[in-house]
Scaffold this active site. Structure first.
Site, PDB file in Angstrom:
ATOM      1  N   MET A   1       0.849  -1.193   0.000  1.00  0.00           N
ATOM      2  CA  MET A   1       0.000   0.000   0.000  1.00  0.00           C
ATOM      3  C   MET A   1       0.881   1.238   0.000  1.00  0.00           C
ATOM      4  O   MET A   1       1.749   1.376   0.868  1.00  0.00           O
ATOM      5  CB  MET A   1      -0.920  -0.038   1.216  1.00  0.00           C
ATOM      6  CG  MET A   1      -1.936  -1.177   1.126  1.00  0.00           C
ATOM      7  SD  MET A   1      -3.161  -1.122   2.432  1.00  0.00           S
ATOM      8  CE  MET A   1      -2.188  -1.670   3.813  1.00  0.00           C
ATOM      9  N   GLN A  53       5.326  -5.448  -5.780  1.00  0.00           N
ATOM     10  CA  GLN A  53       4.219  -5.104  -6.674  1.00  0.00           C
ATOM     11  C   GLN A  53       4.663  -4.038  -7.674  1.00  0.00           C
ATOM     12  O   GLN A  53       5.149  -2.975  -7.292  1.00  0.00           O
ATOM     13  CB  GLN A  53       3.001  -4.582  -5.908  1.00  0.00           C
ATOM     14  CG  GLN A  53       1.834  -4.447  -6.877  1.00  0.00           C
ATOM     15  CD  GLN A  53       0.608  -3.785  -6.280  1.00  0.00           C
ATOM     16  OE1 GLN A  53       0.653  -2.646  -5.877  1.00  0.00           O
ATOM     17  NE2 GLN A  53      -0.482  -4.533  -6.238  1.00  0.00           N
ATOM     18  N   CYS A  83      -5.232  -0.196  -9.115  1.00  0.00           N
ATOM     19  CA  CYS A  83      -5.113   1.169  -8.573  1.00  0.00           C
ATOM     20  C   CYS A  83      -5.830   2.158  -9.488  1.00  0.00           C
ATOM     21  O   CYS A  83      -5.587   2.178 -10.686  1.00  0.00           O
ATOM     22  CB  CYS A  83      -3.628   1.528  -8.439  1.00  0.00           C
ATOM     23  SG  CYS A  83      -3.413   3.177  -7.777  1.00  0.00           S
ATOM     24  N   LYS A 122      -2.981  -8.433  -9.285  1.00  0.00           N
ATOM     25  CA  LYS A 122      -4.041  -7.945  -8.392  1.00  0.00           C
ATOM     26  C   LYS A 122      -4.980  -7.077  -9.218  1.00  0.00           C
ATOM     27  O   LYS A 122      -4.522  -6.187  -9.940  1.00  0.00           O
ATOM     28  CB  LYS A 122      -3.444  -7.137  -7.241  1.00  0.00           C
ATOM     29  CG  LYS A 122      -4.503  -6.541  -6.311  1.00  0.00           C
ATOM     30  CD  LYS A 122      -3.911  -6.194  -4.955  1.00  0.00           C
ATOM     31  CE  LYS A 122      -4.957  -5.607  -4.013  1.00  0.00           C
ATOM     32  NZ  LYS A 122      -4.980  -4.132  -4.027  1.00  0.00           N
ATOM     33  N   ARG A 217      -6.184  -2.343   4.972  1.00  0.00           N
ATOM     34  CA  ARG A 217      -6.351  -1.327   6.011  1.00  0.00           C
ATOM     35  C   ARG A 217      -6.472  -1.926   7.400  1.00  0.00           C
ATOM     36  O   ARG A 217      -5.916  -1.387   8.365  1.00  0.00           O
ATOM     37  CB  ARG A 217      -7.567  -0.448   5.682  1.00  0.00           C
ATOM     38  CG  ARG A 217      -7.300   0.478   4.521  1.00  0.00           C
ATOM     39  CD  ARG A 217      -8.559   1.051   3.947  1.00  0.00           C
ATOM     40  NE  ARG A 217      -9.398   0.030   3.308  1.00  0.00           N
ATOM     41  CZ  ARG A 217     -10.499   0.289   2.633  1.00  0.00           C
ATOM     42  NH1 ARG A 217     -10.909   1.531   2.517  1.00  0.00           N
ATOM     43  NH2 ARG A 217     -11.182  -0.684   2.070  1.00  0.00           N
TER      44      ARG A 217
END
Ligand SMILES: Cc1cc2nc3c(=O)[nH]c(=O)nc-3n(C[C@H](O)[C@H](O)[C@H](O)COP(=O)(O)O)c2cc1C
Length: 334
Positions: A1, A53, A83, A122, A217
């Site tokens: 993230m 990533q 994203c 992803k 999160r």
């Protein structure tokens, strides 16, 4: 993230679970190839297993970046097709690639031919007006045929026009059944579900339907969750009995960072959510957010912050740590 799971964060999370797979922030393939590599993708051996990533859509550039990542020792190369930020769209990568499954397939095939580690993707369940069932089915078929070792699905669409990246993590509804159905259609291909999974009980429920659960999160904002991963999900002993022990073990790691010139806050910003629900947790966060950000702050500040925290867990511990969320909001730009 982005801005969250840097190497310091990953070092902290790895202390809490030996088994959870950790992911880097998304790094563009161009940045890996042309940028300050060690700073962008350098990591500590203690972080394994860890995935790099990448963002991009040029098969050749991605291959170069992935090879560099594999040489660095990453255990997995993951391609970001989820994203939704404008910056990402203008570079033609991230979630807008949901519209280009053939191109993503080309990228995956090229990377997989170049590296020995697994290549994964992803994605979202679709973007904008796409019909999620069709979009996800076509996307999954393409990346699987191209050699993707697994697919991680954030179980909501991304709205590329009209929603901020932050809203794109909450507003489009979650569709878990669609991801479970995708798994039924690909019995022998690993599918990992992501999006809104708040605790390990929810994770366990999903694991009845899919092969893996990715927590974003919740794990960052309430890292104590990670302390139960090894025992709850892998049937192994937890690395520490409680978060106090884990933080104590983190201190020498932080000390080495401080000796290299890091600021205390570079490390402790990832710990703000620890101790949620314990008496004194608010003081812990307040000290770190005020004294801990000073240029000369040392481990004594962290020790003072920890000393405010009681060992007894209040029933509210199950709730997300509200104070921590407020402090963390400043990092929510990604
Ligand atoms: C601050 C922040 C940065 C993120 N950066 C990335 C990223 O670099 N790559 C990525 O695939 N997802 C990124 N995400 C999305 C998360 O990985 C995840 O898909 C999303 O938050 C939903 O899962 P969760 O509800 O478990 O957080 C980011 C999320 C947040 C909050």
């Amino acid at each position: 993230m982005m801005d969250w799971t840097d190497r310091r964060c990953r070092a902290f999370h790895r202390l809490m679970s030996r088994r959870a797979r950790l992911y880097t922030e998304m790094v563009t393939a161009d940045a890996v190839v042309f940028g300050p590599r060690e700073r962008l993708i350098g990591f500590d051996a203690a972080e394994h297993p860890v995935a790099l990533q990448l963002g991009g859509s040029d098969p050749r550039r991605l291959t170069e970046a992935a090879s560099i990542g594999a040489d660095f020792g990453y255990d997995e190369i993951n391609l970001n097709c989820g994203c939704p930020s404008d910056r990402v769209q203008s570079g033609r990568f991230g979630a807008c690639l949901m519209r280009e499954p053939a191109l993503v397939g080309e990228c995956v095939a090229a990377i997989a031919a170049a590296v020995d580690v697994p290549v994964t993707v992803k994605c979202r369940i679709g973007v904008d007006a796409q019909e999620p069932g069709e979009a996800l089915t076509a996307f999954a078929a393409s990346v699987k045929a191209a050699g993707a070792a697994a697919l991680v699905v954030h179980a909501r669409k991304a709205w590329l026009e009209g929603l901020s990246p932050k809203d794109n993590r909450t507003v489009p509804p979650l569709d878990y059944p669609l991801v479970h159905a995708l798994k039924r259609a690909h019995a022998r291909w690993p599918i990992v579900i992501n999006g809104g999974i708040a605790d390990l009980d929810e994770a366990r429920t999903h694991l009845e339907h899919v092969d893996g659960v990715m927590m974003g999160r919740a794990a960052y904002q309430n890292p104590e969750i990670l302390l139960d991963v090894d025992s709850s999900l892998f049937g192994e002993a937890a690395p520490f009995d409680d978060p106090f022990e884990a933080l104590e073990a983190f201190m020498p790691v932080i000390a080495r960072g401080l000796a290299r010139g890091d600021r205390l806050h570079d490390w402790t910003r990832h710990c703000l959510g620890l101790f949620a629900g314990r008496p004194g947790a608010r003081n812990f966060r307040r000290i770190l957010a005020t004294e801990g950000v000073r240029a000369d702050a040392g481990l004594d500040v962290l020790r003072r912050a920890v000393a405010c925290v009681g060992r007894v867990v209040e029933p509210a511990a199950a709730r997300p740590p509200r104070g921590a969320r407020e402090l963390l909001r400043q990092h929510e730009g990604a």
